[in-house]
Design an enzyme around this catalytic site. Structure first.
Site, PDB file in Angstrom:
ATOM      1  N   HIS A  21       0.732  -1.087  -0.102  1.00  0.00           N
ATOM      2  CA  HIS A  21      -0.197  -0.148  -0.089  1.00  0.00           C
ATOM      3  C   HIS A  21       0.724   1.309   0.114  1.00  0.00           C
ATOM      4  O   HIS A  21       1.946   1.514   1.127  1.00  0.00           O
ATOM      5  CB  HIS A  21      -0.693   0.309   1.152  1.00  0.00           C
ATOM      6  CG  HIS A  21      -2.035   1.205   1.309  1.00  0.00           C
ATOM      7  ND1 HIS A  21      -3.312   1.054   0.459  1.00  0.00           N
ATOM      8  CD2 HIS A  21      -1.805   2.680   1.687  1.00  0.00           C
ATOM      9  CE1 HIS A  21      -3.864   2.260   0.891  1.00  0.00           C
ATOM     10  NE2 HIS A  21      -2.711   2.651   1.201  1.00  0.00           N
ATOM     11  N   CYS A  22       0.876   1.696  -1.341  1.00  0.00           N
ATOM     12  CA  CYS A  22       1.276   3.088  -0.876  1.00  0.00           C
ATOM     13  C   CYS A  22       1.180   4.252  -0.931  1.00  0.00           C
ATOM     14  O   CYS A  22      -0.609   4.987  -1.094  1.00  0.00           O
ATOM     15  CB  CYS A  22       2.245   3.465  -2.681  1.00  0.00           C
ATOM     16  SG  CYS A  22       3.377   4.699  -2.596  1.00  0.00           S
ATOM     17  N   PRO A  23       1.759   4.721   0.182  1.00  0.00           N
ATOM     18  CA  PRO A  23       0.979   6.328   0.930  1.00  0.00           C
ATOM     19  C   PRO A  23       0.819   7.534  -0.641  1.00  0.00           C
ATOM     20  O   PRO A  23       0.236   8.460  -0.482  1.00  0.00           O
ATOM     21  CB  PRO A  23       1.664   6.475   1.540  1.00  0.00           C
ATOM     22  CG  PRO A  23       3.396   5.854   1.730  1.00  0.00           C
ATOM     23  CD  PRO A  23       2.908   4.730   1.024  1.00  0.00           C
ATOM     24  N   ASN A  38      -2.235   6.958  -2.146  1.00  0.00           N
ATOM     25  CA  ASN A  38      -3.036   6.793  -2.218  1.00  0.00           C
ATOM     26  C   ASN A  38      -3.829   5.775  -2.246  1.00  0.00           C
ATOM     27  O   ASN A  38      -4.974   5.054  -2.427  1.00  0.00           O
ATOM     28  CB  ASN A  38      -4.442   8.488  -1.290  1.00  0.00           C
ATOM     29  CG  ASN A  38      -5.027   7.504  -0.991  1.00  0.00           C
ATOM     30  OD1 ASN A  38      -5.078   7.073  -0.352  1.00  0.00           O
ATOM     31  ND2 ASN A  38      -5.930   8.607  -0.490  1.00  0.00           N
TER      32      ASN A  38
END
Length: 380
Positions: free
Chosen positions: A170-172, A175
């Site tokens: 999950h890449c911030p 998002n």
């Protein structure tokens, strides 16, 4: 000494108020998740202004150099923004309905204690599914939040609260979950953002040196050009390492999660179980048509629920082709073959998803066979 009556505890807040507060908190969290995206977008907008206006239009005097820089810049800028947009707004793919437990199976799973009864429920749900990986204890990979049997390489994301097909991470900064549906877009986003920064640093270098050595007049463009060079150089260093790492992952047909925890097949852990060779690994992500490789359009192979593997690791409940049956019958005393099959021997290396047809045929001759490793275990 007289003691007064003890005050009654305050009444609990009404359920509606608790639900409203929970909804407000979730909305605030969703807004906060967009902060990194807004930061990157702000940097991108400022870099456009600094490069196009301050450097190209106001600082560069040579017309030919100005035209070349503007045209090349806008090509890199367009590809960068396009791939970044696709990475952010492409919805992660979830397991298909075949992997979800039926209503009766969910009731049975909740009603029965852990043991043979639950094993039977999971065995019945997973017998016709193309799953070859297991948990660390050898159990069927089951998600108790989504109520489904996890496909191979699928994991539950705690941020999205969903099971994501071929989840990488999950890449911030986008998002979003990076998985089967948008991994190619994410890789192109890293590539084009790196080229974008390298191009800016290369074309800005001579003017950065001139401003630094007072070779040009001290104007408003000085700050933008100097800071533009520093920002492009720093992002280039970080992006090059990240892009190189993901290129290595593609060459090995691995995800970030599989690097930290290798996939576990029925008989053993194999960190290269999904690797088919460099060329085939590359086509798994980019597809067979090379004209789409450099464009952020979906062209990956497969459906995200089943993946080819070079290993013979079928369970008794799983389907097998005659070629695989012959290869395993010669080694009855070995639980796991010492060598992977050649491409021509493994039905999993073909592009046609025939697992549903073969499983129905193979199941007829396998009635009564049980798998003692089928125990339910929840994992994320």
């Amino acid at each position: 000494m007289r003691c007064g009556k003890m005050a009654a505890p305050p009444p609990p807040p009404p359920a509606r108020a608790v639900g409203t507060w929970g909804g407000v908190r979730r909305r605030c969290q969703r807004l906060l998740y967009w902060v990194p995206v807004l930061f990157i977008s702000s940097i991108l907008c400022w870099s456009y202004y600094a490069y196009v206006t301050q450097l190209c239009l106001l600082t560069i005097t040579n017309i030919g150099e100005k035209v070349v820089c503007l045209v090349a810049y806008h090509i890199f800028f367009m590809l960068f923004v396009w791939s970044y947009w696709k990475t952010i707004f492409t919805l992660p793919m979830n397991p298909s309905k075949e992997f979800h437990l039926s209503y009766s199976d969910k009731e049975s799973l909740e009603r029965e204690p852990r043991g043979e009864s639950q094993q039977e429920v999971l065995r019945r749900a997973a017998k016709d599914l193309p799953i070859y990986t297991r948990t660390m204890s050898g159990a069927i990979r089951y998600c108790d939040r989504c109520h489904l049997v996890k496909p191979d390489r699928c994991h539950h994301c705690s941020v999205c609260d969903k099971c994501i097909l071929k989840m990488d991470h999950h890449c911030p900064w986008v998002n979003n979950c990076v998985g089967f549906s948008n991994y190619k877009f994410f890789l192109l986003f890293l590539a084009y953002s790196l080229l974008y920064c390298l191009f800016i640093a290369a074309t800005d270098l001579q003017y950065f040196i001139k401003f630094w050595t007072n070779g040009l007049p001290d104007t408003q463009a000085k700050f933008h050009i100097m800071f533009l060079f520093f920002a492009a150089t720093m992002f280039s260093v970080s992006l090059s390492s990240l892009f190189g790492y993901h290129c290595w992952l593609v060459s090995k047909n691995k995800s970030t999660l599989e690097v930290f925890r290798a996939p576990i097949f029925r008989h053993r852990t194999d960190k290269n179980g999904f690797s088919l060779g460099f060329s085939k690994n590359l086509r798994q992500v980019f597809g067979d048509e090379k004209k789409y490789w450099l464009l952020p359009v979906f062209s990956s192979l497969g459906d995200g629920c089943s993946f080819p593997t070079c290993l013979v690791n079928q369970d008794p409940e799983q389907a097998s082709t005659p070629g695989c049956l012959n290869s395993t019958s010669k080694n009855e005393n070995h639980l796991f073959p010492a060598k992977p099959l050649r491409d021509s021997q493994s039905h999993l290396l073909t592009d046609t998803p025939s697992w549903s047809e073969n499983s129905a045929k193979a199941e007829k001759g396998k009635v009564g066979m049980s798998n003692p490793a089928l125990t339910m275990e929840n994992e994320t």
